[in-house]
Each structure stands twice: as structure tokens, then as C-alpha cells.
Scaffold this active site. Sequence first.
Site, PDB file in Angstrom:
ATOM      1  N   ARG A   5       1.893  59.687  35.588  1.00 29.83           N
ATOM      2  CA  ARG A   5       0.666  59.172  36.226  1.00 29.83           C
ATOM      3  C   ARG A   5       0.915  57.745  36.663  1.00 29.83           C
ATOM      4  O   ARG A   5       1.846  57.104  36.171  1.00 29.83           O
ATOM      5  CB  ARG A   5      -0.502  59.230  35.234  1.00 29.83           C
ATOM      6  N   TYR A  47       7.026  68.477  16.613  1.00 30.59           N
ATOM      7  CA  TYR A  47       7.651  67.265  17.136  1.00 30.59           C
ATOM      8  C   TYR A  47       9.033  67.073  16.504  1.00 30.59           C
ATOM      9  O   TYR A  47      10.029  66.824  17.188  1.00 30.59           O
ATOM     10  CB  TYR A  47       6.743  66.073  16.821  1.00 30.59           C
TER      11      TYR A  47
HETATM   12  N1  SER Z   1       5.584  57.262  15.775  1.00 33.67           N
HETATM   13  C1  SER Z   1       5.998  58.631  15.879  1.00 33.67           C
HETATM   14  C2  SER Z   1       4.905  59.542  15.522  1.00 33.67           C
HETATM   15  O1  SER Z   1       4.124  59.195  14.658  1.00 33.67           O
HETATM   16  C3  SER Z   1       7.186  58.881  14.992  1.00 33.67           C
HETATM   17  O2  SER Z   1       8.290  59.096  15.773  1.00 33.67           O
HETATM   18  O3  SER Z   1       4.808  60.611  16.055  1.00 33.67           O
END
Ligand code: SER
Length: 318
Positions: free
Chosen positions: A36, A142
Site C-alpha cells: 500500500r 508464524y
Molecule cells: N515480534 C514478533 C511477533 O511477536 C516476533 O518475531 O510476532
Amino acid sequence: MNRVLITGSLGQIGSELCTFLRQYLGSDNVLATDIRKIESHPVCTNGNFKILDVLDGDNFEKIVEEFKPDTLIHLAALLSATAEKNPQFAWKLNIDGLFTALEISKKYNLKFFIPSSIAAFGDNTPKIDTPQDTIQRPSSMYGITKVSGELLCDYYHTKYGVDTRSLRLPGIISYDTLPGGGTTDYAVEIFYDALSKGLYKCYIDENSSMDMMYMPDTIKAIVQLLEAPSENLKHRNAYNVSAMSFTPKQIAQSIKKHLPNFEIVYEVDPIRQNIANSWPDSINSDCAKNEWGFSADYKLDEMVEDMLAKLKEKGIGC
Ligand code: SER
């Protein structure tokens, strides 16, 4: 590193890294990109900026062909808490986006940097003084994308000779751009609420310890790693780096030294708490120190003092 393309440059790290690199390399030698555009944002107004969706490989390649960078800093990704809410898209963006970026780096012979994370560790990892080489097996989406990314970067290095480099970053604390969708975000939000309301409702348990680093040390580490001689890098994907490790209770105590009336209360969010529980309490950064001289200047109290001063300068809480 003479000419750099950055993806995800409107994020917490990208915005400050972009400002630093424009000064360090000359503004013409940095191309900031993001999915963006924010018209009034310094990243978009103070130098080269292009819209880039990293999943659009054709446009990605076209931008690289036109700008001719020698280094690609790939920051476009979903962070841990957001990824947990949309795991399919997190996999797509964090892995397909990385794959595209690596293919382009291979084709155009680019030095390549991507952040990994403390999220690349899991429940079976030793929690205290977590070694560089140890069991990883993360449980968050993640973390799964981060550990897969580490392996993919190693693969492109050993198989194709791409100069891939990465850091397992802890929570990053900064006063310029807010982090978005991470588990460690509380350690930034707490400053804004301490100054403006005198009270912070923390979503992480008071005794959960996580690694953290202040933004100036983060920028320094990224640049130092990118400039380190390639032959020194034995653990290139990815180095443990941390400057401090603290709990919400400890950071609140440090803030109270400057704002004695500040109060913290706890309303634990189970999703982010589960993620935090699966991460190390404190990681060992010796390998980064030995292979390329990593060092951090800010510990908890110095960081807190500087954050409060910088946020007051920005008018927060006034
Ligand atoms: N700061 C990041 C998170 O909390 C850690 O890689 O996802």
C-alpha cells in the site's frame, strides 16, 4: 551492499531501516516498496517508492529489472498473532512471497536478507539461554513459516550460491512506527498507554519472559550482518540475536521509575499467551557475536529512558 530494494517498507522495521539506508547509501540507492501507499508517509515522500505485492512475481521482477539493486531486504510478512488468525494466508504470504523473492535473488544475483524470529523455536526448545543450534519445532503458523524460511534460505545458498542472510529477531521496540499483529507488541503499546493514560491493560501474563531489542540495535545488526564477509558466516540462516529479556512486570517496574503513578493490569489473551509460552525466555546470541561481531547497546533501563523521551518529543501524553 550499495543499492537496496526493500519489501514491506511501511512496517515497523522497514520504515526505520529505509530512513537509515537512504542516509547511509544515498537516497537514489534505496527503493522502498509496500503493498500500500501512505501518501504523507516519509517512506513514500522522501525517496523512491513503488507499490509491490510480493505475491505478484511478474511485477516484482519488473521492478528489480528497472531498479537494478544488488541487495534485497525482504520484510513483507504477517506477524505471529495475525498469522494465527489467518494461517492459510500467512503461509501464502510468508512462504510463497519468500520463494518468489529467492527466485528473483537467484536470477539477478542479489544479496538477500529476511528476518527470522524467536518464533522459529517451540515447546521442546530449551527455554533459557537457548542455543543457536537446537530443537526448533515451532507450534504457531508464524513460527512454522519462519523455520521453513530458514531452511529455504539455506537451500538457496547451498544449492544455487545465493548470498542469503538472516537474524532470529526478538520483539522489536521502537517509537517511530507501531508493530502490527505480533505477540511482543505489548512492549511498545505499554509506553503509549503509560504516557497518555497512566494505565496499561496487558494481554501477556506478568511473568512471561521474552527476548527484546531496541530499534537502533536492530538496524545496526541488520546492516552489520549484511556487510559481514560471506566466508565468516557459518550459521547464516539464521542467527540468534537478543539485547534483553524481560517480563511485563519488569518493564512496568522500569517505566514506574520515570512515571511513579503508572499502573499495569493483566487481561491475558489466550491466543497470544499460548504463542508466548511456546517461545524461549532468553536466547543465546554468542554465535552472532563470534561470527560477525553482533553487539547491542541498549538494555531494559536505557531503552525505557530513551523510549519515554522520544515519545514525549512526539507529543505522546502531552
Ligand atoms: N515480534 C514478533 C511477533 O511477536 C516476533 O518475531 O510476532
